[in-house]
Design a protein around this motif. Structure first.
Motif, PDB file in Angstrom:
ATOM      1  N   UNK A 185      31.457 -15.573  34.992  1.00 56.71           N
ATOM      2  CA  UNK A 185      31.631 -15.671  33.543  1.00 56.71           C
ATOM      3  C   UNK A 185      30.353 -15.320  32.815  1.00 56.71           C
ATOM      4  N   UNK A 186      29.983 -16.202  31.888  1.00 60.53           N
ATOM      5  CA  UNK A 186      28.770 -15.971  31.109  1.00 60.53           C
ATOM      6  C   UNK A 186      27.602 -16.743  31.686  1.00 60.53           C
ATOM      7  N   UNK A 187      27.847 -17.493  32.753  1.00 61.16           N
ATOM      8  CA  UNK A 187      26.775 -18.367  33.250  1.00 61.16           C
ATOM      9  C   UNK A 187      25.655 -17.581  33.924  1.00 61.16           C
ATOM     10  N   UNK A 188      25.929 -16.307  34.277  1.00 61.59           N
ATOM     11  CA  UNK A 188      24.885 -15.479  34.861  1.00 61.59           C
ATOM     12  C   UNK A 188      24.031 -14.771  33.823  1.00 61.59           C
ATOM     13  N   UNK A 189      24.439 -14.831  32.581  1.00 58.02           N
ATOM     14  CA  UNK A 189      23.647 -14.176  31.520  1.00 58.02           C
ATOM     15  C   UNK A 189      22.379 -14.986  31.269  1.00 58.02           C
ATOM     16  N   UNK A 190      21.199 -14.336  31.408  1.00 59.65           N
ATOM     17  CA  UNK A 190      19.950 -15.092  31.265  1.00 59.65           C
ATOM     18  C   UNK A 190      19.895 -15.906  29.972  1.00 59.65           C
ATOM     19  N   UNK A 191      19.572 -17.163  30.095  1.00 57.35           N
ATOM     20  CA  UNK A 191      19.383 -18.022  28.931  1.00 57.35           C
ATOM     21  C   UNK A 191      20.652 -18.644  28.365  1.00 57.35           C
ATOM     22  N   UNK A 192      21.829 -18.136  28.817  1.00 61.43           N
ATOM     23  CA  UNK A 192      23.081 -18.589  28.205  1.00 61.43           C
ATOM     24  C   UNK A 192      23.312 -20.097  28.404  1.00 61.43           C
ATOM     25  N   UNK A 193      23.275 -20.521  29.655  1.00 60.99           N
ATOM     26  CA  UNK A 193      23.577 -21.925  29.952  1.00 60.99           C
ATOM     27  C   UNK A 193      22.518 -22.837  29.329  1.00 60.99           C
ATOM     28  N   UNK A 194      21.246 -22.468  29.485  1.00 58.69           N
ATOM     29  CA  UNK A 194      20.183 -23.301  28.915  1.00 58.69           C
ATOM     30  C   UNK A 194      20.299 -23.382  27.402  1.00 58.69           C
ATOM     31  N   UNK A 195      20.611 -22.248  26.759  1.00 56.71           N
ATOM     32  CA  UNK A 195      20.742 -22.231  25.305  1.00 56.71           C
ATOM     33  C   UNK A 195      21.837 -23.162  24.833  1.00 56.71           C
ATOM     34  N   UNK A 196      22.977 -23.139  25.544  1.00 54.77           N
ATOM     35  CA  UNK A 196      24.077 -24.027  25.143  1.00 54.77           C
ATOM     36  C   UNK A 196      23.736 -25.481  25.448  1.00 54.77           C
ATOM     37  N   UNK A 197      23.114 -25.715  26.594  1.00 54.15           N
ATOM     38  CA  UNK A 197      22.793 -27.112  26.948  1.00 54.15           C
ATOM     39  C   UNK A 197      21.786 -27.719  25.988  1.00 54.15           C
ATOM     40  N   UNK A 198      20.845 -26.899  25.525  1.00 58.18           N
ATOM     41  CA  UNK A 198      19.865 -27.394  24.546  1.00 58.18           C
ATOM     42  C   UNK A 198      20.493 -27.538  23.165  1.00 58.18           C
TER      43      UNK A 198
END
Ligand code: NAG
Ligand code: NAG
Length: 239
Positions: A185-198
């Motif tokens: 999905x989008x979880x491999x896009x750099x920064x995506x998961x961290x951006x949402x978690x923050x």
């Protein structure tokens, strides 16, 4: 491991958002509980379907939707408030507070598009193929057609396989974690998961533009912010 470029971008993002630090910590803390139907109503889900006169079969009340949403967050391991707020506000927005399960506007609607996050047909097809309980039926309907050559009525028939609640309320979670050629999905896009978690605004904007591939609008942003506020208030209340 972060590449240095990604890491630099992350540091930049983090410093931009330093004034929101305590807020971000709360957002990245794992959510401790299920979302309730009362919270869904506060976010904009329908309390009842009495106003859903056009497509009444597609409408689900907040109370009906809640267990499927919580199950999907659990199944797809989506536990942070920031990620949950982004996905939940997306499905609330796309389905009109769970009034719609298929695309209808402009009439007669786009063939094959639907589920609560209103995925376009190529993703509907991939979701069906990725779902063991309906994969064989989806493959049989599609035959040897390339995804772009599947006739409209067959697209609708394949869509129907993933419209039941346990699949339709989980498609946004599948899309975020399992879609695409990489199946990440989008979880491999750099920064995506961290951006949402923050739960930074920049993180959510990145999700809308580079995961959902749509446009940030004031309406979408307001719904995301409201949803996040409600999840954060509940989480800190429970902790
Ligand atoms: C049904 O929901 C609407 C809002 O969508 C609300 O105004 C109305 O009071 C509700 N009716 C019942 C019977 O709960
Ligand atoms: C969720 O996490 C569990 C435990 O780590 C794992 O077994 C499972 O496959 C994960 N689910 C998804 C959809 O990635």
């Amino acid at each position: 491991m972060f590449s240095s470029i990604v890491f630099a971008a992350f540091v930049l993002l983090a410093s931009k958002m330093a004034n929101a630090a305590s807020f971000s910590q709360a957002a990245s803390r794992p959510s401790t509980g299920d979302v309730t139907s009362a919270e869904l109503i506060q976010m904009g889900a329908l309390p009842n379907c009495s106003t859903a006169t056009q497509f009444p079969d597609e409408c689900r009340t907040a109370k009906q939707a809640a267990p499927f949403i919580n199950q999907a967050f659990c199944d797809y391991n989506i536990s942070s408030n920031g990620e949950r707020a982004a996905l939940l506000s997306l499905i609330l927005f796309e389905s009109g507070g769970f009034e719609y399960n298929m695309n209808h506007f402009p009439a007669p609607g786009r063939p094959g598009q639907g589920t609560r996050n209103m995925m376009m047909f190529p993703f509907i097809f991939q979701y069906a193929l990725d779902t063991p309980s309906v994969a064989l039926q989806a493959q049989a309907l599609a035959g040897h057609n390339d995804v772009n050559d599947i006739p409209s009525d067959t697209q609708d028939a394949i869509r129907a396989l993933v419209l039941p609640d346990h699949l339709s309320f989980a498609s946004a979670m599948w899309f975020y974690t399992k879609s695409g050629d990489s199946k990440t999905g989008c979880t491999g896009t750099p920064g995506m998961v961290d951006g949402l978690r923050l739960a930074t605004l920049a993180g959510w904007e990145e999700y809308i533009t580079n995961c959902i591939f749509t446009t940030v609008t004031p309406e979408r942003q307001a719904l995301y912010e409201k949803t996040l506020d409600i999840l954060l208030a509940t989480t800190s209340g429970r902790n």
